[in-house]
Design an enzyme around this catalytic site. Structure first.
Site, PDB file in Angstrom:
ATOM      1  N   LYS A 255       0.859  -1.189   0.000  1.00 31.92           N
ATOM      2  CA  LYS A 255       0.000   0.000   0.000  1.00 31.92           C
ATOM      3  C   LYS A 255       0.895   1.238   0.000  1.00 31.92           C
ATOM      4  O   LYS A 255       1.951   1.244   0.658  1.00 31.92           O
ATOM      5  CB  LYS A 255      -0.894  -0.020   1.239  1.00 31.92           C
ATOM      6  CG  LYS A 255      -1.969   1.067   1.276  1.00 31.92           C
ATOM      7  CD  LYS A 255      -2.906   0.872   2.466  1.00 31.92           C
ATOM      8  CE  LYS A 255      -4.026   1.875   2.537  1.00 31.92           C
ATOM      9  NZ  LYS A 255      -4.961   1.638   3.642  1.00 31.92           N
TER      10      LYS A 255
ATOM     11  N   SER B 245      -9.848   1.438   2.496  1.00 32.78           N
ATOM     12  CA  SER B 245      -8.959   2.283   1.723  1.00 32.78           C
ATOM     13  C   SER B 245      -7.825   1.532   1.035  1.00 32.78           C
ATOM     14  O   SER B 245      -7.171   2.071   0.155  1.00 32.78           O
ATOM     15  CB  SER B 245      -8.361   3.353   2.623  1.00 32.78           C
ATOM     16  OG  SER B 245      -7.500   2.759   3.589  1.00 32.78           O
TER      17      SER B 245
ATOM     18  N   SER C 189     -10.029  -1.035   6.671  1.00 32.00           N
ATOM     19  CA  SER C 189      -9.477  -0.836   5.331  1.00 32.00           C
ATOM     20  C   SER C 189      -8.807  -2.025   4.664  1.00 32.00           C
ATOM     21  O   SER C 189      -8.510  -1.949   3.476  1.00 32.00           O
ATOM     22  CB  SER C 189      -8.501   0.329   5.337  1.00 32.00           C
ATOM     23  OG  SER C 189      -9.225   1.517   5.245  1.00 32.00           O
TER      24      SER C 189
HETATM   25  N1  GLN Z   1     -13.302   3.550   6.050  1.00 26.91           N
HETATM   26  C1  GLN Z   1     -12.741   3.919   7.311  1.00 26.91           C
HETATM   27  C2  GLN Z   1     -12.390   5.377   7.305  1.00 26.91           C
HETATM   28  O1  GLN Z   1     -12.629   5.989   6.323  1.00 26.91           O
HETATM   29  C3  GLN Z   1     -11.543   3.079   7.616  1.00 26.91           C
HETATM   30  C4  GLN Z   1     -10.315   3.523   6.937  1.00 26.91           C
HETATM   31  C5  GLN Z   1      -9.134   2.694   7.281  1.00 26.91           C
HETATM   32  O2  GLN Z   1      -9.277   1.640   7.919  1.00 26.91           O
HETATM   33  N2  GLN Z   1      -7.960   3.195   6.942  1.00 26.91           N
HETATM   34  O3  GLN Z   1     -11.883   5.881   8.241  1.00 26.91           O
END
Ligand code: GLN
Length: 491
Positions: free
Chosen positions: A76, A151, A175
Site C-alpha cells: 500500500k 482504503s 481498510s
Molecule cells: N473507512 C474507514 C475510514 O474511512 C476506515 C479507513 C481505514 O481503515 N484506513 O476511516
C-alpha cells in the site's frame, strides 16, 4: 494446493520448479495488461524488483528457506520502501520518495520477499471505496463499474487480479477487511501492536495496523510469520503468541468451537443477499460441530460516532506535518503562513480536509469534553462488550459490511452513507482486537466475506479457524471472470 497461492508458489520455488525472477516478470506482464483497466498500481521500480528476485533465486539455490523467500508482494502506498514514491494517495506528497524502509517492509526484504509495486489507496487511508484517491480510483475486478472497497483498494485488487500472491494494506477502521470482502480475498487485521507501525504513514495512531492480504488464510499466515513481533522503533509493538505455528498453518478443530453471533450485526441494515451468504457459511461451521450462539455487544450503536470522533481527532494532529516545509508539494505563498495554508489547500482532498476540520473542532477547548473525552469513554464500553462476549465464546462471526461492492459515485456525495459502510468493521479496532475477512460466497455475481473477530493475541487461532473453513469451501478459489483467460495462460 492451487497454483497462484503463496503456499503453492512457495512449494514451486522450494522445489526449483519455478524461479522468483519468472514470477516477478510474469507479475509485471500481468500488471501491464490488466492495470490499465483496474488502476491498482501507482508506482513500480521494475529493475529493483528483478534485482531482488535474482538475489532471492541465489539464496534458494544455496538451500536457504524462509516462508516468503522469492514471493512477490504489493505494498500500500502509505508504507515506506526506500527510494520509491510514498504518495499516500495524495497530491500533497508530490515527488516525495521514501528515505527508509518501514519495519514490515524491512522484515519482508530480509526474509527475501520481492516488493513489486506501490498500490493505489484512498487519500491518507481515509475512505471505504477507493474513490478518495487523488489519482483516480482502482476498480473492482469482479465488476469494473463498482468500487473495490477501501482504503487499501489497490493492494486488495492486486491480489484479486493475480498480480501478486501477497499484499500489505493498512486497517484503521476496516481498510483491509472491507475491500477483501468486496473482492473475494482474505485479509487480517492483527491485534494492535503485532505489526510495527514504524514507516506506516500515520492516520489515527491508536487505531492504525498493517494488514496482510492474500487469497487464503494460509498465505496470510506466511506473510505474518516473518513480520510479526516487537520492534524497538515502535513502542506499542509486541510479540505474537503462537507465531511459530504460522509458517505451515494447520486447521483448527471446529468441533466444540464456540462461535458467537453479535445480534447487533444482524439487524435490518444487512442486505438479504449478504445475510444468506452468512447463514450458509455458518452452516459449514455448524456441520463440523461448532456451537453457535447469539451474543450481544450492546454499545455497537455508538461505534460509528466513537470511531469517527477519535479518528478525526488523531487525523487533525497527525496530518499537521504535511505543511510544505518538510515533504512533497510546496505552494508559492507570499510568506510562511500563506505557503503552509496554500500547500494544504492545494494538496489535500475534500475528505481529508473535512476530517482535519472535524478533528480540530473535537479537540478544541470547550468541545473536548463533550466530544473527544466522551468518545474515549464509549471506546472503553465497546471494549468491555467484547471482553464479556469472550467469556462465553471463542470467536465472533459477523458480516464485514452491510452490502456488496457498490457502483462508483453512489456514496461520494453523502459522507455519512460512506461512513456507514464501516458499521461492522470499526468496532474491533476500537478494542484493539484481531479480526479477519474471508470469502464466504456470492450474491448476483458479487462476492461477500465473513468476518471473524477474536480475543487479543488470538491472531493465530483466527487464521487456523479461517484455514479450517477454507479447507471445507471453495469460495476463495473463485477468480474474477475476465481474468480466467489470463489464468489459463499459465498465470
Ligand atoms: N473507512 C474507514 C475510514 O474511512 C476506515 C479507513 C481505514 O481503515 N484506513 O476511516
Amino acid at each position: 494446493m492451487a497454483v497462484g497461492t503463496a503456499v503453492g508458489w512457495r512449494e514451486g520455488l522450494d522445489a526449483g520448479d519455478v524461479s522468483s525472477e519468472t514470477l516477478v516478470r510474469t507479475a509485471f506482464d500481468r500488471i501491464r495488461s490488466l492495470d490499465p483497466h483496474l488502476h491498482a498500481i501507482l508506482a513500480v521500480d521494475e529493475d529493483c524488483s528483478l534485482r531482488l528476485a535474482r538475489a532471492a533465486d541465489a539464496r534458494l539455490r544455496a538451500g536457504e528457506r524462509t516462508p516468503v523467500l522469492g514471493l512477490p508482494v504489493v505494498l500500500k502506498d502509505n508504507l515506506n520502501w526506500t527510494g520509491l514514491p510514498v504518495s499516500c494517495g495524495s497530491r500533497v506528497l508530490d515527488r516525495y520518495r521514501a528515505p527508509y524502509d518501514a519495519t514490515v517492509v524491512a522484515r519482508l526484504l530480509q526474509a527475501g520477499a520481492i516488493p513489486l509495486a506501490k498500490a493505489n489507496m484512498d487519500e491518507f487511508a481515509m475512505g471505504s471505496s477507493g474513490e478518495y484517491s487523488a489519482f483516480g480510483p482502482a476498480r473492482n475486478p469482479w465488476d469494473t463499474t463498482r468500487v473495490p472497497g477501501g482504503s487499501s483498494s489497490g493492494s486488495v485488487v492486486s491480489v484479486a487480479a493475480g498480480y501478486a500472491p501477497l499484499a500489505l494494506g493498512s486497517d484503521t477502521g476496516g481498510s483491509v477487511r472491507l475491500p477483501a470482502s468486496f473482492c473475494n480475498v482474505t485479509a487480517l487485521r492483527p491485534t494492535y501492536g503485532v505489526l510495527s507501525r514504524f514507516g506506516l504513514t500515520a492516520m489515527a495512531s491508536s487505531l492504525d495496523q498493517v494488514g496482510p492480504i492474500a487469497a487464503t488464510a494460509a498465505d496470510v499466515a506466511l506473510a505474518l510469520s516473518v513480520m510479526a513481533g516487537r520492534d524497538p522503533l515502535d513502542s506499542t509493538s509486541s510479540d505474537l503468541p503462537g507465531v511459530e505455528r504460522l509458517a505451515s498453518l494447520r486447521p483448527t478443530g471446529l468441533k466444540g468451537l464456540r462461535i458467537g453471533l453479535p445480534s447487533e450485526y444482524f439487524g435490518e441494515g444487512l442486505e438479504p443477499g449478504v445475510r444468506s451468504i452468512l447463514e450458509e457459511a455458518l452452516r459449514v461451521f455448524a456441520d463440523q460441530g461448532a456451537e453457535i450462539q447469539e451474543v450481544s455487544l450492546p454499545h455497537t450503536r455508538y461505534a460509528i460516532d466513537t470511531y469517527y470522533l477519535i479518528c478525526t481527532s488523531e487525523v487533525s494532529s497527525n496530518l499537521s506535518r504535511f505543511d510544505g516545509v518538510r515533504y512533497g508539494h510546496r505552494a508559492k505563498g507570499r510568506n510562511l503562513p500563506a505557503m503552509i495554508a496554500e500547500t494544504r489547500d492545494e494538496g489535500l482532498g475534500a475528505e481529508v480536509k473535512r476530517r482535519i476540520l472535524l478533528g480540530t473542532f473535537c479537540l478544541s477547548k470547550g468541545y473536548y469534553d463533550a466530544f473527544y473525552l466522551k468518545a474515549m469513554k464509549a471506546r472503553t464500553l465497546i471494549a468491555r462488550d467484547f471482553e464479556r462476549a469472550f467469556d462465553a465464546v471463542d470467536v465472533l462471526a459477523a458480516p464485514v459490511s452491510p452490502g456488496v461492492a457498490f457502483p462508483f459515485a453512489s456514496k461520494t456525495d453523502d459522507p455519512l452513507a460512506m461512513y456507514l459502510a464501516d458499521a461492522f468493521t470499526v468496532t474491533a479496532p476500537l478494542a484493539g482486537l484481531p479480526c479477519l475477512s474471508m470469502p464466504a460466497g456470492f450474491t448476483a455475481g458479487l462476492p461477500a466475506g465473513i468476518q471473524l473477530i477474536g480475543p487479543a493475541c488470538s491472531d493465530v487461532m483466527l487464521l487456523e479457524t479461517a484455514h479450517a473453513f477454507q479447507l471445507l469451501t471453495t469460495h476463495h478459489l473463485e477468480i474474477p471472470p475476465p481474468l480466467r483467460i489470463g489464468a489459463n495462460h499459465g498465470l
